[in-house]
Design a protein around this motif. Structure first.
Motif, mmCIF file in Angstrom:
data_model
loop_
_atom_site.group_PDB
_atom_site.id
_atom_site.type_symbol
_atom_site.label_atom_id
_atom_site.label_comp_id
_atom_site.label_asym_id
_atom_site.label_seq_id
_atom_site.Cartn_x
_atom_site.Cartn_y
_atom_site.Cartn_z
ATOM 1 N N LEU A 140 0.810 -1.216 0.000
ATOM 2 C CA LEU A 140 0.000 0.000 0.000
ATOM 3 C C LEU A 140 0.841 1.263 0.000
ATOM 4 O O LEU A 140 0.441 2.298 -0.515
ATOM 5 N N ASN A 141 2.023 1.165 0.573
ATOM 6 C CA ASN A 141 2.966 2.271 0.541
ATOM 7 C C ASN A 141 3.248 2.675 -0.911
ATOM 8 O O ASN A 141 3.276 3.863 -1.247
ATOM 9 N N GLN A 142 3.391 1.679 -1.781
ATOM 10 C CA GLN A 142 3.681 1.982 -3.191
ATOM 11 C C GLN A 142 2.473 2.626 -3.876
ATOM 12 O O GLN A 142 2.619 3.543 -4.676
ATOM 13 N N VAL A 143 1.281 2.128 -3.509
ATOM 14 C CA VAL A 143 0.066 2.708 -4.092
ATOM 15 C C VAL A 143 -0.097 4.155 -3.614
ATOM 16 O O VAL A 143 -0.345 5.066 -4.408
ATOM 17 N N ALA A 144 0.075 4.358 -2.314
ATOM 18 C CA ALA A 144 -0.128 5.688 -1.732
ATOM 19 C C ALA A 144 0.862 6.698 -2.311
ATOM 20 O O ALA A 144 0.502 7.835 -2.620
ATOM 21 N N ARG A 145 2.098 6.283 -2.476
ATOM 22 C CA ARG A 145 3.107 7.199 -3.025
ATOM 23 C C ARG A 145 2.805 7.499 -4.490
ATOM 24 O O ARG A 145 2.950 8.636 -4.946
ATOM 25 N N GLN A 151 11.740 2.142 1.598
ATOM 26 C CA GLN A 151 10.603 1.993 0.690
ATOM 27 C C GLN A 151 9.956 3.342 0.369
ATOM 28 O O GLN A 151 8.919 3.389 -0.294
ATOM 29 N N GLY A 152 10.517 4.419 0.907
ATOM 30 C CA GLY A 152 10.021 5.745 0.529
ATOM 31 C C GLY A 152 9.095 6.414 1.528
ATOM 32 O O GLY A 152 8.517 7.461 1.231
ATOM 33 N N ALA A 153 8.934 5.820 2.714
ATOM 34 C CA ALA A 153 8.156 6.513 3.753
ATOM 35 C C ALA A 153 8.875 7.817 4.100
ATOM 36 O O ALA A 153 10.110 7.862 4.150
ATOM 37 N N VAL A 154 8.109 8.898 4.339
ATOM 38 C CA VAL A 154 8.752 10.185 4.643
ATOM 39 C C VAL A 154 9.232 10.229 6.093
ATOM 40 O O VAL A 154 10.062 11.046 6.462
ATOM 41 N N TRP A 155 8.665 9.358 6.923
ATOM 42 C CA TRP A 155 9.051 9.311 8.330
ATOM 43 C C TRP A 155 8.783 7.899 8.829
ATOM 44 O O TRP A 155 7.848 7.239 8.371
ATOM 45 N N ALA A 156 9.618 7.415 9.738
ATOM 46 C CA ALA A 156 9.366 6.111 10.366
ATOM 47 C C ALA A 156 9.731 6.215 11.832
ATOM 48 O O ALA A 156 10.714 6.866 12.198
ATOM 49 N N GLY A 157 8.930 5.601 12.670
ATOM 50 C CA GLY A 157 9.194 5.620 14.102
ATOM 51 C C GLY A 157 8.412 4.532 14.802
ATOM 52 O O GLY A 157 7.715 3.730 14.160
ATOM 53 N N GLY A 158 8.545 4.487 16.119
ATOM 54 C CA GLY A 158 7.806 3.513 16.905
ATOM 55 C C GLY A 158 6.349 3.934 17.038
ATOM 56 O O GLY A 158 6.016 5.117 16.948
ATOM 57 N N SER A 159 5.483 2.932 17.266
ATOM 58 C CA SER A 159 4.051 3.233 17.371
ATOM 59 C C SER A 159 3.745 4.089 18.600
ATOM 60 O O SER A 159 2.687 4.695 18.692
ATOM 61 N N ASP A 160 4.672 4.140 19.548
ATOM 62 C CA ASP A 160 4.470 4.982 20.738
ATOM 63 C C ASP A 160 4.897 6.429 20.489
ATOM 64 O O ASP A 160 4.699 7.286 21.334
ATOM 65 N N GLN A 161 5.482 6.696 19.320
ATOM 66 C CA GLN A 161 5.939 8.051 19.003
ATOM 67 C C GLN A 161 4.849 8.825 18.264
ATOM 68 O O GLN A 161 4.004 8.246 17.586
ATOM 69 N N MET A 162 4.922 10.162 18.381
ATOM 70 C CA MET A 162 4.039 11.022 17.585
ATOM 71 C C MET A 162 4.774 11.376 16.298
ATOM 72 O O MET A 162 5.983 11.609 16.317
ATOM 73 N N PRO A 163 4.048 11.424 15.179
ATOM 74 C CA PRO A 163 4.696 11.849 13.937
ATOM 75 C C PRO A 163 5.076 13.333 14.039
ATOM 76 O O PRO A 163 4.523 14.044 14.880
ATOM 77 N N PRO A 164 5.984 13.807 13.186
ATOM 78 C CA PRO A 164 6.418 15.209 13.265
ATOM 79 C C PRO A 164 5.286 16.185 12.972
ATOM 80 O O PRO A 164 5.347 17.335 13.397
ATOM 81 N N GLU A 165 4.270 15.787 12.225
ATOM 82 C CA GLU A 165 3.086 16.629 12.047
ATOM 83 C C GLU A 165 1.857 15.735 12.121
ATOM 84 O O GLU A 165 1.963 14.528 11.952
ATOM 85 N N LYS A 166 0.702 16.343 12.361
ATOM 86 C CA LYS A 166 -0.524 15.561 12.481
ATOM 87 C C LYS A 166 -0.885 14.937 11.132
ATOM 88 O O LYS A 166 -0.653 15.529 10.072
ATOM 89 N N LEU A 167 -1.445 13.742 11.178
ATOM 90 C CA LEU A 167 -1.800 13.004 9.960
ATOM 91 C C LEU A 167 -3.252 13.280 9.572
ATOM 92 O O LEU A 167 -4.088 13.611 10.417
#
Ligand SMILES: [Zn+2]
Ligand SMILES: [Zn+2]
Length: 327
Positions: free
Chosen positions: A177-182, A206-222
């Motif tokens: 799905l990452n490939q479809v979304a990109r 694989q081209g994700a703009v950010w990767a982290g643990g599920s306990d982390q907040m992304p750098p901006e809201k999704l």
């Protein structure tokens, strides 16, 4: 024919010789070329889904070639390569079928759960629910598209127009799905198990703009998030990560209990919903699009007799992408 059969819940599959089955009037018999291993197969084996057919041959990401046709099958031909997905049959008459939501049919059959699937050298399927695959692409690379791809596609459609989209769990479905979304011009934020540096590196590669643990907040809201991992604790975390009006989609068939959380995490018109199964339209839409996108699936090949090993490796997260059984 031979198959890996689940004779009793929570026990290993057993290599078994079975009589060849003849297809019914609206059925096809296929020689299995490849069958993907889906997390749902683990839920079936573990007895986490209600009322499985037992004994059952698991497997619902089947690429096969037709070697016998039912007398009423008109749309498919002997020798044709087809894909057989999770949705194995619907009644066509219940209120859900009539409102074009056959994924919610009241009397369905599911491949590898309530009718025999593809952990076998051959299988019999309802011809109306098989997808012609043409000859482009290898059997092994196509197999994971048939569930991880299809149900992931349905989840992505339901996630809506989201530009910034989070994937919780970066396994077989997310890597497709990452490939479809990109390709659609979205930005993907990948959430892995906390501390899984290897998985995060894989997602970034694989081209994700950010990767982290599920306990982390992304750098901006999704704008939206899709939860692929069967972990209820991710629901409040994903709600916290989406903006006002954002949407959280649970893509799995089974999830551990969702812990209670303050209403404030849902408030401001955030939406929480689940995806169940697929419709044939989802399958056709996605399989038409997949070659245009040029989806590349990362697969790990196992011999059919190694199905128990493949399931154990999936459970332990020992490979990237998808496992595929080859008879
Ligand atoms: Zn129905
Ligand atoms: Zn599946």
């Amino acid at each position: 024919m031979h198959a890996m059969v689940l004779n009793k819940l929570k026990t290993p599959l057993e290599w078994t010789e079975l009589p060849d089955r003849e297809p019914g009037p609206q059925e096809i018999r296929v020689k299995v070329l490849a069958c993907g291993v889906c997390r749902t197969d683990l839920h079936v084996v573990d007895g986490e889904l209600p009322n499985p057919q037992i004994p059952i041959i698991p497997g619902h990401e089947i690429v096969g070639r037709i070697d016998a046709l039912g007398t009423e099958v008109k749309n498919l031909a002997l020798g044709e390569r087809v894909g057989i997905p999770w949705l194995g049959h619907t009644d066509g008459t219940c209120p859900y079928c009539l409102m074009h939501r056959e994924n919610l049919c009241d009397h369905p059959l599911f491949t590898g759960y309530t009718r025999d699937g593809g952990y076998a050298t051959a299988t019999v399927a309802d011809a109306r629910f098989a997808f012609p695959l043409g000859e482009k692409g290898s059997d092994i690379s196509i197999a994971p598209l048939l569930c991880a791809g299809l149900i992931g596609w349905r989840s992505l459609v339901i996630a809506g127009e989201a530009k910034k989209i989070g994937f919780y769990g970066f396994g077989a479905a997310a890597h497709i799905l990452n490939q479809v979304a990109r390709w659609q011009g979205r930005s993907v934020y990948a959430f892995t198990r906390p501390g899984d540096a290897h998985g995060q590196t894989f997602a970034l590669g694989q081209g994700a703009v950010w990767a982290g643990g599920s306990d982390q907040m992304p750098p901006e809201k999704l704008d939206a998030a899709i939860i692929f991992a069967p972990v209820g604790g991710l629901v409040p975390l994903a709600l916290r990560a989406v903006r006002k009006g954002g949407r959280v989609v649970c893509a799995g068939i089974h999830m551990s209990d969702i812990p209670s959380f303050p209403y404030g995490k849902l408030w401001e018109e955030r939406e929480l919903l689940s995806v169940a199964n697929l419709t044939r339209k989802d399958g056709l839409d996605f399989l038409n699009l997949a070659p245009q996108i040029g989806i590349v699936t990362k697969t790990t090949r196992y011999a059919l007799q190694q199905a128990n090993q493949a399931l154990a490796d999936l459970r332990a997260g020992r490979f990237e992408g998808a496992a595929v059984l080859v008879p």
